[in-house]
Design an enzyme around this catalytic site. Structure first.
Site, PDB file in Angstrom:
ATOM      1  N   GLY A   8      -4.991 -21.654 -41.017  1.00 12.82           N
ATOM      2  CA  GLY A   8      -5.180 -20.902 -40.093  1.00 12.82           C
ATOM      3  C   GLY A   8      -3.513 -21.503 -39.994  1.00 12.82           C
ATOM      4  CB  ALA A   9      -0.781 -20.474 -42.213  1.00 15.67           C
ATOM      5  N   GLY A  12       0.258 -21.209 -33.880  1.00 16.37           N
ATOM      6  CA  GLY A  12      -0.924 -22.839 -33.276  1.00 16.37           C
ATOM      7  C   GLY A  12      -0.125 -23.943 -34.333  1.00 16.37           C
ATOM      8  CE1 TYR A 154     -12.439 -27.447 -32.314  1.00 17.71           C
ATOM      9  CE2 TYR A 154     -12.536 -29.588 -30.182  1.00 17.71           C
ATOM     10  CZ  TYR A 154     -11.623 -28.985 -31.156  1.00 17.71           C
ATOM     11  OH  TYR A 154     -10.798 -29.089 -31.852  1.00 17.71           O
TER      12      TYR A 154
HETATM   13  N1  LIG Z   1      -4.721 -27.822 -29.820  1.00 11.95           N
HETATM   14  C1  LIG Z   1      -4.876 -28.483 -29.557  1.00 11.95           C
HETATM   15  O1  LIG Z   1      -4.749 -29.719 -28.436  1.00 11.95           O
HETATM   16  C2  LIG Z   1      -5.908 -29.208 -30.832  1.00 11.95           C
HETATM   17  C3  LIG Z   1      -6.855 -30.615 -30.493  1.00 11.95           C
HETATM   18  C4  LIG Z   1      -7.490 -31.365 -31.429  1.00 11.95           C
HETATM   19  C5  LIG Z   1      -7.582 -31.523 -32.716  1.00 11.95           C
HETATM   20  N2  LIG Z   1      -7.161 -29.577 -32.288  1.00 11.95           N
HETATM   21  C6  LIG Z   1      -7.065 -28.669 -33.646  1.00 11.95           C
HETATM   22  O2  LIG Z   1      -5.876 -28.261 -34.413  1.00 11.95           O
HETATM   23  C7  LIG Z   1      -6.501 -27.392 -35.221  1.00 11.95           C
HETATM   24  C8  LIG Z   1      -5.008 -26.525 -34.900  1.00 11.95           C
HETATM   25  O3  LIG Z   1      -5.788 -25.971 -34.036  1.00 11.95           O
HETATM   26  P1  LIG Z   1      -5.281 -24.767 -32.902  1.00 11.95           P
HETATM   27  O4  LIG Z   1      -4.697 -25.618 -31.275  1.00 11.95           O
HETATM   28  O5  LIG Z   1      -3.845 -24.447 -33.399  1.00 11.95           O
HETATM   29  O6  LIG Z   1      -6.023 -23.391 -32.676  1.00 11.95           O
HETATM   30  P2  LIG Z   1      -5.287 -22.059 -32.282  1.00 11.95           P
HETATM   31  O7  LIG Z   1      -4.038 -21.459 -31.493  1.00 11.95           O
HETATM   32  O8  LIG Z   1      -6.605 -21.483 -31.362  1.00 11.95           O
HETATM   33  O9  LIG Z   1      -5.582 -21.746 -33.943  1.00 11.95           O
HETATM   34  C9  LIG Z   1      -6.420 -21.547 -34.999  1.00 11.95           C
HETATM   35  C10 LIG Z   1      -6.025 -21.229 -35.926  1.00 11.95           C
HETATM   36  O10 LIG Z   1      -7.342 -20.751 -36.958  1.00 11.95           O
HETATM   37  C11 LIG Z   1      -7.252 -19.566 -37.334  1.00 11.95           C
HETATM   38  N3  LIG Z   1      -8.719 -19.687 -38.062  1.00 11.95           N
HETATM   39  C12 LIG Z   1      -9.987 -19.974 -36.924  1.00 11.95           C
HETATM   40  N4  LIG Z   1     -11.058 -19.202 -37.665  1.00 11.95           N
HETATM   41  C13 LIG Z   1     -10.937 -19.281 -38.863  1.00 11.95           C
HETATM   42  C14 LIG Z   1     -11.983 -18.686 -40.617  1.00 11.95           C
HETATM   43  N5  LIG Z   1     -13.058 -18.318 -40.064  1.00 11.95           N
HETATM   44  N6  LIG Z   1     -10.914 -18.549 -41.539  1.00 11.95           N
HETATM   45  C15 LIG Z   1      -9.765 -19.299 -41.358  1.00 11.95           C
HETATM   46  N7  LIG Z   1      -8.939 -19.479 -40.478  1.00 11.95           N
HETATM   47  C16 LIG Z   1      -9.368 -19.506 -38.857  1.00 11.95           C
HETATM   48  C17 LIG Z   1      -6.898 -19.184 -36.775  1.00 11.95           C
HETATM   49  O11 LIG Z   1      -7.047 -17.894 -37.305  1.00 11.95           O
HETATM   50  P3  LIG Z   1      -7.043 -16.411 -36.311  1.00 11.95           P
HETATM   51  O12 LIG Z   1      -5.824 -16.107 -35.154  1.00 11.95           O
HETATM   52  O13 LIG Z   1      -7.510 -14.950 -38.214  1.00 11.95           O
HETATM   53  O14 LIG Z   1      -8.166 -17.105 -35.109  1.00 11.95           O
HETATM   54  C18 LIG Z   1      -5.980 -19.583 -36.315  1.00 11.95           C
HETATM   55  O15 LIG Z   1      -4.766 -19.650 -37.147  1.00 11.95           O
HETATM   56  C19 LIG Z   1      -7.373 -26.934 -34.939  1.00 11.95           C
HETATM   57  O16 LIG Z   1      -8.563 -27.193 -36.393  1.00 11.95           O
HETATM   58  C20 LIG Z   1      -8.371 -27.714 -34.253  1.00 11.95           C
HETATM   59  O17 LIG Z   1      -9.827 -28.018 -34.155  1.00 11.95           O
HETATM   60  C21 LIG Z   1      -5.803 -28.862 -31.649  1.00 11.95           C
END
Ligand SMILES: NC(=O)c1ccc[n+]([C@@H]2O[C@H](COP(=O)([O-])OP(=O)(O)OC[C@H]3O[C@@H](n4cnc5c(N)ncnc54)[C@H](OP(=O)(O)O)[C@@H]3O)[C@@H](O)[C@H]2O)c1
Length: 232
Positions: A8-9, A12, A154
């Site tokens: 997911g690089a 975010g 989730y």
């Molecule tokens: N932000 C927060 O407050 C928060 C809090 C707790 C936990 N987290 C966790 O931290 C991690 C990163 O979160 P984030 O906030 O950076 O989320 P984000 O901005 O929504 O980014 C999500 C990333 O995951 C990728 N992804 C989604 N489905 C995929 C798949 N089937 N195969 C490969 N890649 C996929 C997306 O790719 P696309 O661009 O192609 O969609 C994107 O690069 C996640 O696991 C999330 O649950 C985040």
């Protein structure tokens, strides 16, 4: 931690992990669904020649996971860390309107994919220096802290990811691979939204400090970005 694979690089927290790891001089394999559209990764690759490889990965597809493992093996002979960062959250789920599809898709990305990817990359991790697998979890996946009905697909998938951490820690301990669940805090990304208190660079800097400090005895723990334990 000089050889790292981040999922997911392209945006975010994943993009910020790649950025900060490159600034530390690491060699990074950055996995995302559409490398051709990952313009920020392309810019980083140009700014850090030879240090960043951008490769395709869709965690919902077994063939894609196998393809990534093959490609990673061509790019590096070891991995010091796998950061299972990619994740998905279906917004607006309500009790009374839940669908099996949302659960199945979220489960595939958030729980099954990280386990299958860890399995596929274990031969490279076994050759890593103090190798570690970091599963990006959430306090929403904590049984103990759950008191409201919120984001069920989730929350359930992150609880399952926490079990992935426990199972993988048990399996990989003898091979010297440390596995943890890590909660990044509430962070301003597409998933976290604009009201979140933490910036991505703050969360990732803190998480990297936690990851740097991991010892084999930490395997199987659920930590947050400050290094504190999160209740299961
Ligand atoms: N932000 C927060 O407050 C928060 C809090 C707790 C936990 N987290 C966790 O931290 C991690 C990163 O979160 P984030 O906030 O950076 O989320 P984000 O901005 O929504 O980014 C999500 C990333 O995951 C990728 N992804 C989604 N489905 C995929 C798949 N089937 N195969 C490969 N890649 C996929 C997306 O790719 P696309 O661009 O192609 O969609 C994107 O690069 C996640 O696991 C999330 O649950 C985040």
């Amino acid at each position: 931690m000089q050889r790292v694979l981040v999922t997911g690089a392209n945006r975010g927290l994943g993009l910020e992990f790649v950025h900060q790891l490159l600034m530390r001089g690491a060699r990074v394999v950055a996995a995302c669904r559409q490398p051709g559209r990952a313009l920020k990764l392309t810019e980083l690759a140009a700014a850090h020649p030879g240090h960043l490889h951008v490769v395709p990965l869709d965690l919902d597809k077994e063939r894609s996971i196998a393809g990534l493992a093959h490609e990673a093996g061509m790019l590096t002979d070891r991995l010091d860390a796998l950061i299972n960062n990619a994740g998905v959250l279906v917004p607006g789920e309500r009790y009374g309107e839940l669908t099996a599809k949302a659960f199945a898709e979220t489960f595939a990305t958030n729980a099954i994919g990280p386990l299958l990817l860890t399995q596929a990359l274990t031969p490279l991790l076994e050759h890593g220096q103090a190798p570690r697998v970091v599963n990006l979890s959430s306090d929403l996946g904590s049984h103990a802290d759950t008191v409201v009905f919120n984001t069920p697909s989730y929350a359930i998938s992150k609880a399952a990811l926490n079990m992935v951490t426990r199972l993988a820690a048990a399996e990989l301990r003898a091979r010297g691979i440390t596995v943890i669940s890590l909660n990044p805090g509430w962070v301003r990304t597409e998933m976290g939204g604009a009201r979140a208190p933490l910036a991505a660079n703050e969360s990732v800097a803190a998480m990297l400090a936690v990851i740097d400090g991991l010892k084999p005895g930490d395997s199987g723990r659920f930590l947050d970005y400050t290094g504190a334990d999160v209740a299961w």
